[in-house]
Design a protein around this motif. Sequence first.
Motif, PDB file in Angstrom:
ATOM      1  N   LEU A   1      -7.429 -39.924 -87.045  1.00 58.59           N
ATOM      2  CA  LEU A   1      -6.689 -40.011 -88.054  1.00 58.59           C
ATOM      3  C   LEU A   1      -7.319 -40.491 -89.452  1.00 58.59           C
ATOM      4  O   LEU A   1      -7.322 -40.215 -90.681  1.00 58.59           O
ATOM      5  CB  LEU A   1      -5.416 -40.546 -88.076  1.00 58.59           C
ATOM      6  N   ILE A   2      -8.009 -41.487 -89.218  1.00 62.37           N
ATOM      7  CA  ILE A   2      -8.807 -42.484 -90.226  1.00 62.37           C
ATOM      8  C   ILE A   2      -9.770 -41.445 -90.666  1.00 62.37           C
ATOM      9  O   ILE A   2      -9.804 -41.362 -92.113  1.00 62.37           O
ATOM     10  CB  ILE A   2      -9.460 -43.800 -89.635  1.00 62.37           C
TER      11      ILE A   2
ATOM     12  N   THR B   1      -1.631 -46.906 -81.311  1.00 65.55           N
ATOM     13  CA  THR B   1      -2.292 -46.111 -82.364  1.00 65.55           C
ATOM     14  C   THR B   1      -2.029 -46.299 -83.877  1.00 65.55           C
ATOM     15  O   THR B   1      -2.750 -46.735 -84.719  1.00 65.55           O
ATOM     16  CB  THR B   1      -2.269 -44.748 -82.158  1.00 65.55           C
ATOM     17  N   LEU B   2      -0.802 -46.177 -83.932  1.00 68.19           N
ATOM     18  CA  LEU B   2      -0.124 -46.413 -85.436  1.00 68.19           C
ATOM     19  C   LEU B   2      -0.611 -47.659 -85.749  1.00 68.19           C
ATOM     20  O   LEU B   2      -0.821 -48.036 -87.230  1.00 68.19           O
ATOM     21  CB  LEU B   2       1.389 -46.129 -85.278  1.00 68.19           C
ATOM     22  N   LEU B   3      -0.165 -48.693 -85.177  1.00 68.13           N
ATOM     23  CA  LEU B   3      -0.683 -50.094 -85.630  1.00 68.13           C
ATOM     24  C   LEU B   3      -2.014 -50.553 -85.934  1.00 68.13           C
ATOM     25  O   LEU B   3      -2.666 -51.500 -86.366  1.00 68.13           O
ATOM     26  CB  LEU B   3      -0.300 -50.980 -84.412  1.00 68.13           C
ATOM     27  N   GLN B   4      -2.919 -49.646 -85.467  1.00 68.45           N
ATOM     28  CA  GLN B   4      -4.321 -49.624 -85.527  1.00 68.45           C
ATOM     29  C   GLN B   4      -4.750 -49.350 -87.046  1.00 68.45           C
ATOM     30  O   GLN B   4      -5.773 -49.506 -87.535  1.00 68.45           O
ATOM     31  CB  GLN B   4      -5.379 -49.019 -84.712  1.00 68.45           C
ATOM     32  N   LEU B   5      -3.846 -48.604 -87.848  1.00 68.50           N
ATOM     33  CA  LEU B   5      -3.953 -48.193 -89.057  1.00 68.50           C
ATOM     34  C   LEU B   5      -3.704 -48.919 -90.101  1.00 68.50           C
ATOM     35  O   LEU B   5      -2.460 -49.287 -90.135  1.00 68.50           O
ATOM     36  CB  LEU B   5      -3.406 -46.807 -89.211  1.00 68.50           C
ATOM     37  N   ARG B   6      -4.280 -49.305 -91.101  1.00 69.88           N
ATOM     38  CA  ARG B   6      -3.950 -50.483 -92.111  1.00 69.88           C
ATOM     39  C   ARG B   6      -4.573 -49.999 -93.577  1.00 69.88           C
ATOM     40  O   ARG B   6      -4.152 -50.497 -94.483  1.00 69.88           O
ATOM     41  CB  ARG B   6      -4.740 -51.744 -91.904  1.00 69.88           C
ATOM     42  N   SER B   7      -5.642 -49.023 -93.748  1.00 69.63           N
ATOM     43  CA  SER B   7      -6.113 -48.737 -94.806  1.00 69.63           C
ATOM     44  C   SER B   7      -5.289 -47.899 -95.601  1.00 69.63           C
ATOM     45  O   SER B   7      -4.626 -47.080 -94.919  1.00 69.63           O
ATOM     46  CB  SER B   7      -7.600 -48.067 -94.831  1.00 69.63           C
TER      47      SER B   7
ATOM     48  N   GLU C   1     -10.132 -51.037 -91.381  1.00 65.65           N
ATOM     49  CA  GLU C   1     -10.902 -52.079 -92.510  1.00 65.65           C
ATOM     50  C   GLU C   1     -12.367 -51.906 -92.079  1.00 65.65           C
ATOM     51  O   GLU C   1     -13.029 -52.108 -92.990  1.00 65.65           O
ATOM     52  CB  GLU C   1     -10.101 -53.211 -92.278  1.00 65.65           C
ATOM     53  N   PHE C   2     -12.588 -52.084 -90.907  1.00 62.55           N
ATOM     54  CA  PHE C   2     -13.994 -52.062 -90.343  1.00 62.55           C
ATOM     55  C   PHE C   2     -14.554 -50.747 -90.616  1.00 62.55           C
ATOM     56  O   PHE C   2     -15.723 -50.773 -91.254  1.00 62.55           O
ATOM     57  CB  PHE C   2     -14.205 -52.152 -88.861  1.00 62.55           C
ATOM     58  N   ASP C   3     -13.761 -49.748 -90.696  1.00 66.34           N
ATOM     59  CA  ASP C   3     -14.373 -48.339 -90.902  1.00 66.34           C
ATOM     60  C   ASP C   3     -14.705 -48.508 -92.290  1.00 66.34           C
ATOM     61  O   ASP C   3     -15.500 -47.288 -92.800  1.00 66.34           O
ATOM     62  CB  ASP C   3     -13.546 -47.271 -90.549  1.00 66.34           C
ATOM     63  N   GLU C   4     -14.071 -48.859 -93.356  1.00 65.47           N
ATOM     64  CA  GLU C   4     -14.306 -48.745 -94.647  1.00 65.47           C
ATOM     65  C   GLU C   4     -15.646 -49.508 -94.925  1.00 65.47           C
ATOM     66  O   GLU C   4     -16.430 -49.024 -95.784  1.00 65.47           O
ATOM     67  CB  GLU C   4     -13.096 -49.596 -95.520  1.00 65.47           C
TER      68      GLU C   4
END
Lengths: 73, 183
Positions: free
Chosen positions: B10-11, B35-41, A59-62
């Motif tokens: 990955l982001i 690591t997987l839990l850090q991904l939200r977008s 979200e921050f990266d966006e």
Amino acid sequence: MKVEEWEKEDEEFKEMRRSKADWEFINAQPPHIRAALIYFIERGDRYVASRIAGLSLDEFDEIRRRAKIPVVV
Amino acid sequence: MRGVADACFLIDWSRYRRRDLLEKLFNLILIHEETLLQLRSPPAIEYTSSLLASGLLRLYPWSSDDEKQYNKLREEVSLDPRLPSLERPDLLCLVIAHRTGSILLSENLGVLRVTQFHPLYSRVKVWTSLEVLENSVYSGLTDIDSLDEFLEIVREYEEDARHIFNKKRLDTVAKRVSEWLRR
């Protein structure tokens, strides 16, 4: 690589982030987001910046992308 | 080829127009649950889910021995003033890469620096997206006839992920690619 080289690299990377950033966008953000973006420009650390912003990493990266601040590696 | 992916990699890679290269270059990529839990977008989640569904990406079964190794590494590097702050998820990936002999896929400067001086972790091979692009050339997945074509591919990545590769690293990779093209 020596510590002095790392320090020089850090300065170069910081300047690249600072010069590419959209400061109008950054200055229009709420205080905690602005602080996080400025921290990212200074240190290049997305994880800590996301914690300052109270957002998840991506979200921050966006917001970083919208602020036109590059990741420099 | 086997890899371990951190969240930043990955982001960023999920935004890349040629992201399918990764699936062709690696047979297996390990990921820690944290690591997987850090991904939200949506782009990162959709991409990571598709990799998990295809079987290329697999959750790494973290053990108590892994946790011991992580604690030792944390004690060694977390207070080192030479390093940018290194958080738990970054170090977990480094431990997995070391224990499994995998290539660490990371865009984290702190991790790169640990592998430049640490006696144990200097054995870990770290690839940023730049080395992934480079190795996609060597493996025939990316067809180029000149260095300029390779640099154009790098530029596309930089544009998609909003990245800049530092000149020194880019020059080193460009030199290797030029030598490969001359063979």
